[in-house]
Design a protein around this motif. Structure first.
Motif, PDB file in Angstrom:
ATOM      1  N   ALA A 298      70.274  37.740  49.963  1.00 47.38           N
ATOM      2  CA  ALA A 298      70.899  36.344  50.896  1.00 47.38           C
ATOM      3  C   ALA A 298      70.184  35.543  50.062  1.00 47.38           C
ATOM      4  O   ALA A 298      70.256  35.069  49.285  1.00 47.38           O
ATOM      5  CB  ALA A 298      70.568  36.123  51.908  1.00 47.38           C
ATOM      6  N   LEU A 299      68.219  36.010  49.985  1.00 55.92           N
ATOM      7  CA  LEU A 299      67.561  35.315  49.723  1.00 55.92           C
ATOM      8  C   LEU A 299      67.677  35.159  47.875  1.00 55.92           C
ATOM      9  O   LEU A 299      67.095  35.052  47.304  1.00 55.92           O
ATOM     10  CB  LEU A 299      65.926  36.234  49.590  1.00 55.92           C
ATOM     11  CG  LEU A 299      65.937  35.508  51.056  1.00 55.92           C
ATOM     12  CD1 LEU A 299      64.045  36.266  52.009  1.00 55.92           C
ATOM     13  CD2 LEU A 299      65.473  34.111  51.623  1.00 55.92           C
ATOM     14  N   ASP A 300      68.116  36.497  47.173  1.00 55.87           N
ATOM     15  CA  ASP A 300      68.183  36.613  45.853  1.00 55.87           C
ATOM     16  C   ASP A 300      69.343  35.467  45.539  1.00 55.87           C
ATOM     17  O   ASP A 300      68.803  35.140  44.103  1.00 55.87           O
ATOM     18  CB  ASP A 300      68.950  38.007  45.421  1.00 55.87           C
ATOM     19  CG  ASP A 300      67.992  39.102  45.677  1.00 55.87           C
ATOM     20  OD1 ASP A 300      66.918  38.893  45.360  1.00 55.87           O
ATOM     21  OD2 ASP A 300      67.978  40.177  45.669  1.00 55.87           O
ATOM     22  N   GLY A 301      70.380  35.563  46.429  1.00 59.90           N
ATOM     23  CA  GLY A 301      71.581  34.364  45.740  1.00 59.90           C
ATOM     24  C   GLY A 301      70.877  32.851  46.033  1.00 59.90           C
ATOM     25  O   GLY A 301      71.068  32.650  45.416  1.00 59.90           O
ATOM     26  N   ILE A 302      70.250  32.995  46.969  1.00 57.79           N
ATOM     27  CA  ILE A 302      69.079  31.070  47.016  1.00 57.79           C
ATOM     28  C   ILE A 302      68.879  30.758  45.822  1.00 57.79           C
ATOM     29  O   ILE A 302      68.422  30.369  44.726  1.00 57.79           O
ATOM     30  CB  ILE A 302      68.831  31.622  48.189  1.00 57.79           C
ATOM     31  CG1 ILE A 302      69.645  31.040  49.389  1.00 57.79           C
ATOM     32  CG2 ILE A 302      68.083  30.002  48.430  1.00 57.79           C
ATOM     33  CD1 ILE A 302      68.502  31.597  50.605  1.00 57.79           C
ATOM     34  N   LYS A 303      67.566  32.436  45.322  1.00 58.25           N
ATOM     35  CA  LYS A 303      66.718  32.335  44.248  1.00 58.25           C
ATOM     36  C   LYS A 303      68.060  31.570  42.955  1.00 58.25           C
ATOM     37  O   LYS A 303      67.205  30.989  42.148  1.00 58.25           O
ATOM     38  CB  LYS A 303      66.127  33.017  44.151  1.00 58.25           C
ATOM     39  CG  LYS A 303      64.817  32.765  43.154  1.00 58.25           C
ATOM     40  CD  LYS A 303      64.770  34.484  42.302  1.00 58.25           C
ATOM     41  CE  LYS A 303      63.478  34.825  43.598  1.00 58.25           C
ATOM     42  NZ  LYS A 303      63.318  36.299  43.696  1.00 58.25           N
ATOM     43  N   ARG A 304      68.657  32.760  43.084  1.00 57.53           N
ATOM     44  CA  ARG A 304      69.350  32.626  41.252  1.00 57.53           C
ATOM     45  C   ARG A 304      70.012  30.842  41.215  1.00 57.53           C
ATOM     46  O   ARG A 304      70.179  30.465  39.870  1.00 57.53           O
ATOM     47  CB  ARG A 304      70.900  33.782  41.905  1.00 57.53           C
ATOM     48  CG  ARG A 304      71.580  33.273  40.713  1.00 57.53           C
ATOM     49  CD  ARG A 304      72.730  34.244  40.378  1.00 57.53           C
ATOM     50  NE  ARG A 304      73.396  34.289  42.106  1.00 57.53           N
ATOM     51  CZ  ARG A 304      74.804  33.593  42.150  1.00 57.53           C
ATOM     52  NH1 ARG A 304      74.680  32.209  41.377  1.00 57.53           N
ATOM     53  NH2 ARG A 304      75.000  33.075  43.525  1.00 57.53           N
ATOM     54  N   VAL A 305      71.097  30.385  42.731  1.00 51.28           N
ATOM     55  CA  VAL A 305      71.571  29.158  42.372  1.00 51.28           C
ATOM     56  C   VAL A 305      70.603  27.886  42.225  1.00 51.28           C
ATOM     57  O   VAL A 305      70.380  27.100  41.456  1.00 51.28           O
ATOM     58  CB  VAL A 305      72.044  29.094  43.548  1.00 51.28           C
ATOM     59  CG1 VAL A 305      72.625  27.137  44.004  1.00 51.28           C
ATOM     60  CG2 VAL A 305      73.150  30.078  43.756  1.00 51.28           C
ATOM     61  N   LEU A 306      69.333  28.030  43.049  1.00 56.21           N
ATOM     62  CA  LEU A 306      67.985  26.992  42.618  1.00 56.21           C
ATOM     63  C   LEU A 306      67.388  27.056  41.834  1.00 56.21           C
ATOM     64  O   LEU A 306      67.001  26.252  41.260  1.00 56.21           O
ATOM     65  CB  LEU A 306      67.246  27.303  43.966  1.00 56.21           C
ATOM     66  CG  LEU A 306      67.774  27.134  45.881  1.00 56.21           C
ATOM     67  CD1 LEU A 306      66.752  27.433  46.265  1.00 56.21           C
ATOM     68  CD2 LEU A 306      68.825  25.307  45.725  1.00 56.21           C
ATOM     69  N   ARG A 307      67.424  27.843  40.918  1.00 56.40           N
ATOM     70  CA  ARG A 307      66.742  28.638  39.235  1.00 56.40           C
ATOM     71  C   ARG A 307      68.082  26.971  38.584  1.00 56.40           C
ATOM     72  O   ARG A 307      67.252  28.022  37.030  1.00 56.40           O
ATOM     73  CB  ARG A 307      66.200  29.807  39.444  1.00 56.40           C
ATOM     74  CG  ARG A 307      65.146  29.545  39.580  1.00 56.40           C
ATOM     75  CD  ARG A 307      64.393  31.723  39.741  1.00 56.40           C
ATOM     76  NE  ARG A 307      62.882  31.096  40.578  1.00 56.40           N
ATOM     77  CZ  ARG A 307      62.420  32.818  40.579  1.00 56.40           C
ATOM     78  NH1 ARG A 307      62.808  33.265  39.729  1.00 56.40           N
ATOM     79  NH2 ARG A 307      61.638  32.755  40.720  1.00 56.40           N
ATOM     80  N   GLY A 308      68.869  27.708  39.137  1.00 58.17           N
ATOM     81  CA  GLY A 308      69.883  26.872  38.135  1.00 58.17           C
ATOM     82  C   GLY A 308      71.070  28.102  37.165  1.00 58.17           C
ATOM     83  O   GLY A 308      71.339  27.902  35.993  1.00 58.17           O
TER      84      GLY A 308
END
Length: 308
Positions: A298-308
């Motif tokens: 889940a944190l990987d997914g959040i990082k991916r989205v926030l980093r664009g």
């Protein structure tokens, strides 16, 4: 800022704090959208759970700062995906990493139900064990029996591999037939009647949604062999509770092992009256290893989205 709705395992909480400014709600029990909305100032990511319902009404009220909602689950039925897409909010879930844990629990429920393990423990704890005899507390074995898997996805295939180790034959019902390299000799059925009539154990591993709503109803239960065992670690919504309870009472279904329910955590009270129902509180993925891996994904997914 990352808002986390409920308590997470220590390893996940530590990583979240290392990567984000975290606002931790530690919600318990029934989800209250008002509490969430009061705590979203400055938040651009949310980590929620299946207990937190993000319907269209709630999503419409989320501030424009919210870019991603990650859910601590494979299932996304608690999130209105169309409403989120309309707002440009990405949704992340946690597939694959809980396959083994959930399959292990399905196998546990199969064995407990067939061998009447729940009844035996209750009898022993109540001080009512009369001692051993040739006819005391007879259950049924699983070796050499036929396991029917409804939903031969990743978890279903993991369970199939475990069951083969117990000498079980595998039959399955799926939206589509698997290629040979995934089927591994399992017998595919194109219709419910042939599938249900051929099996000794039924494991429900299908996803939720309209296509599987109350799939195991009175009609399909009637297609099962008398004395079949039913296990559900998929979705509570796949089972018509009244129909299954009636079949357990009549003996047409020998026993059931359930980890998921309609209206969780308020399961149908009829189950609580049945000695031949093994009931667990939705712990299919509840191993340290699986829950850590889910949180990290889940944190990987959040990082991916926030980093664009």
């Amino acid at each position: 800022m990352l808002l986390i709705t409920r308590k997470t395992p220590p390893a996940v909480a530590t990583r979240a704090a290392r990567e984000h400014e975290v606002r931790q709600l530690d919600l318990e029990g029934v989800f209250d959208p008002a509490v969430l909305l009061e705590n979203l100032t400055g938040v651009n990511a949310i980590l929620c759970t299946p207990a937190d319902k993000f319907d269209a009404v709630l999503i419409a009220q989320l501030p424009a700062s919210i870019k991603v909602i990650a859910t601590y689950s494979v299932g996304q039925e608690h999130i209105d995906l169309a409403a989120a897409a309309a707002r440009g909010i990405e949704i992340c879930n946690t597939p694959d990493v809980l396959n083994t844990a959930t399959a292990e629990l399905a196998l546990t429920l199969m064995l407990m139900a067939a061998r009447r393990a729940g009844e035996g423990e209750r009898l022993l704890r109540a001080g009512k064990w009369p001692g051993i005899s040739p006819t005391f507390h007879l259950g049924h074995g699983v070796a050499g029996k036929v396991l029917g898997i409804f939903g031969m996805g990743r978890i279903g295939r993991e369970l199939a591999g475990m069951a083969r180790g117990l000498g079980m034959a595998i039959h399955y019902r799926n939206r589509n037939r698997l290629p040979p390299e995934l089927e591994l000799g399992a017998h595919y059925h194109e219709d419910d009647a042939s599938f249900l009539g051929a099996i000794d154990f039924l494991s429900i591993n299908a996803p939720g949604g309209a296509d599987t709503m109350y799939w195991l109803n009175a009609g399909r239960i009637g297609m099962l062999k008398p004395g079949a065992v039913v296990v559900n670690t998929g979705r509570g919504s796949a089972v018509d509770d009244d129909a299954l309870i009636a079949a357990l009472r009549s003996g047409h279904v020998l026993a059931a092992g359930l980890d998921v329910y309609n209206n969780e955590p308020n399961l149908h009270p009829g189950y609580l009256e049945l000695e031949n129902a093994v009931l667990l509180p939705h712990i299919g993925s509840a191993t340290v290893e699986a829950r850590d891996a889910m949180g990290f994904l889940a944190l990987d997914g959040i990082k991916r989205v926030l980093r664009g």
